[in-house]
Write an enzyme that holds these catalytic residues in place. Structure first.
Site, mmCIF file in Angstrom:
data_model
loop_
_atom_site.group_PDB
_atom_site.id
_atom_site.type_symbol
_atom_site.label_atom_id
_atom_site.label_comp_id
_atom_site.label_asym_id
_atom_site.label_seq_id
_atom_site.Cartn_x
_atom_site.Cartn_y
_atom_site.Cartn_z
ATOM 1 N N GLU A 186 24.217 27.459 18.340
ATOM 2 C CA GLU A 186 25.280 28.116 17.571
ATOM 3 C C GLU A 186 24.674 28.680 16.298
ATOM 4 O O GLU A 186 24.496 27.994 15.302
ATOM 5 C CB GLU A 186 26.398 27.124 17.251
ATOM 6 N N ASP B 53 33.904 20.376 18.707
ATOM 7 C CA ASP B 53 33.137 20.717 17.501
ATOM 8 C C ASP B 53 32.829 19.441 16.720
ATOM 9 O O ASP B 53 32.789 19.432 15.491
ATOM 10 C CB ASP B 53 33.888 21.728 16.628
ATOM 11 N N GLY C 214 44.456 19.982 15.428
ATOM 12 C CA GLY C 214 45.633 20.107 14.589
ATOM 13 C C GLY C 214 45.307 20.513 13.169
ATOM 14 O O GLY C 214 46.214 20.614 12.338
ATOM 15 N N ALA D 296 36.180 31.094 11.875
ATOM 16 C CA ALA D 296 34.963 31.825 11.514
ATOM 17 C C ALA D 296 34.965 33.255 12.037
ATOM 18 O O ALA D 296 33.943 33.790 12.453
ATOM 19 C CB ALA D 296 33.717 31.087 12.001
ATOM 20 N N HIS E 269 27.403 26.953 7.760
ATOM 21 C CA HIS E 269 26.040 27.276 8.189
ATOM 22 C C HIS E 269 25.243 27.783 6.981
ATOM 23 O O HIS E 269 25.752 28.541 6.159
ATOM 24 C CB HIS E 269 26.056 28.334 9.289
ATOM 25 N N LEU F 266 36.053 23.323 5.667
ATOM 26 C CA LEU F 266 35.866 22.587 6.907
ATOM 27 C C LEU F 266 34.409 22.656 7.351
ATOM 28 O O LEU F 266 33.753 23.694 7.232
ATOM 29 C CB LEU F 266 36.759 23.164 8.008
ATOM 30 N N HIS G 297 31.436 33.229 14.688
ATOM 31 C CA HIS G 297 30.932 33.409 13.329
ATOM 32 C C HIS G 297 30.621 34.891 13.114
ATOM 33 O O HIS G 297 29.507 35.273 12.746
ATOM 34 C CB HIS G 297 29.704 32.529 13.080
#
Length: 361
Positions: free
Chosen positions: A119, A264, A238, A210, A131, A296, A185
């Site tokens: 990723e 994730d 959620g 993203a 990232h 996040l 992303h």
């Protein structure tokens, strides 16, 4: 042991009145008849398949890109109902990604290790999330060599990138190797997304997250993804996506059953409540994983719990929710189905109660 279930997930549907004879492997799947089972459960299904697992059991794949690191992550998720994972290495130095590839090649054929998810680092800086910006770069020959080495070893590969920034010739080359290319992303608009689809993109990574959100005059990557026949991964903790948006994505697809769930997951799943990423402390706060700025940073959830939350949040039927954590992610990665049938390893068999909690046996 003879396990009877009110319902068994087999052949892509729920079937009643069946029982499983099992030792270390499934010996038979058959009608219960007049036999007295050793155990009765509400549901038998294959263990989940998770295509986006950054960590678990206190281990982050980027920080420990070794066979031992993979084993610890896989063990943590197996205990929570996930039978197969793609260990996921996120944006990092080329040496880290190469070490991750070497580790997965060494684990090829090990039960529960279904391939690798790379990723980044070929993503849009504007949509990088947590990232690390300094490692972001265009798709290049060095990554193409890693992809070729993985595919030469027979390892299934999922590559998340920003399609608008990738050389179309390299996209087509990667697709020709059998790499599953996923857009994520990304800052792509709708036209750029459609161009990526034409050049080999076949999936979208954690849809909505993203990436720019669609509006009336700028449909963008989200609308192009939903209206395509490509696969879409969704995070159903959620927190990352509102229930209404999950429901819209599932309902609006032109081809049914092209959405699946990913966790994730980060090291806190089955592990301590904090870990280090790029030298920053990431911690669980009100059920979410956040960095020091409050953004996040992955998810604190496993895939079976994601299935439970999806049902609770959207009312999706149990059959569809099961498919989204078992059959569909495997189809998306061109993996053979994991079915309850003679020869199936007992580790891959998941027994659940009425609340969809795991029944240990």
């Amino acid at each position: 042991m003879l396990i009877a279930a009110e319902r068994v997930w087999t052949g892509g549907r729920l079937v009643q009145g069946l029982a499983v004879e099992v030792t270390d492997r499934v010996a038979a799947l058959r009608p219960l008849g007049g036999d007295t089972p050793d155990l009765r459960v509400a549901l038998l299904m294959p263990g989940c398949t998770d295509l986006q697992v950054n960590g678990g059991g206190g281990v982050l794949f980027n920080a420990d890109p070794t066979p031992e690191g993979i084993a610890a992550i896989a063990a943590a998720h197996l205990g929570l109902g996930t039978a197969a994972i793609l260990p996921t290495v996120i944006t990092d130095a080329p040496e880290v990604i190469e070490a991750a590839a070497d580790a997965v090649i060494a684990c090829h054929g090990v039960p529960g290790i279904a391939g690798i998810h790379i990723e980044g680092p070929h993503i849009a800086v504007e949509r990088r999330g947590t990232h690390e910006a300094r490692h972001i770069r265009p798709l290049d020959a060095r990554t193409m060599a890693v992809l070729a080495r993985l595919r030469g070893a027979g390892v299934p590969v999922l590559l998340t990138l920003a399609p608008e920034l990738a050389d179309p010739a390299l996209l087509r080359q990667a697709a020709g190797l059998g790499v599953v290319i996923s857009a994520g992303h990304s800052m792509a608009d709708a036209a750029q997304t459609r161009a990526g689809l034409a050049d080999g993109v076949g999936m979208f990574t954690h849809l909505y997250n993203a990436m720019p959100q669609m509006n009336s005059r700028a449909p963008g990557i989200v609308a192009a993804a939903i209206l395509s026949d490509a696969w879409c991964g969704l995070i159903a903790d959620g927190i990352h996506v509102a229930p209404e948006m999950l429901a819209i994505a599932m309902a609006a697809r032109p081809v049914a059953d092209r959405c699946f769930l990913v966790s994730d997951a980060m090291p806190t799943v089955g592990g301590p409540d904090r870990f280090s990423l790029y030298g920053m402390e990431i911690a669980v706060k009100d059920g979410a994983l956040v960095n020091p700025q409050g953004a996040l940073a992955g998810a604190h959830v496993d895939l079976l719990e994601s299935m439970r939350r999806l049902i609770a949040m959207t009312g999706v039927p149990l059959e569809r929710a099961i498919a989204m954590v078992t059959d569909l992610p495997r189809q998306a990665m061109r993996l053979p189905p994991l079915q309850i049938a003679p020869g199936m390893a007992a580790r891959d068999l998941l027994a659940l109660d009425d609340a969809l909690g795991i029944v240990r046996w």
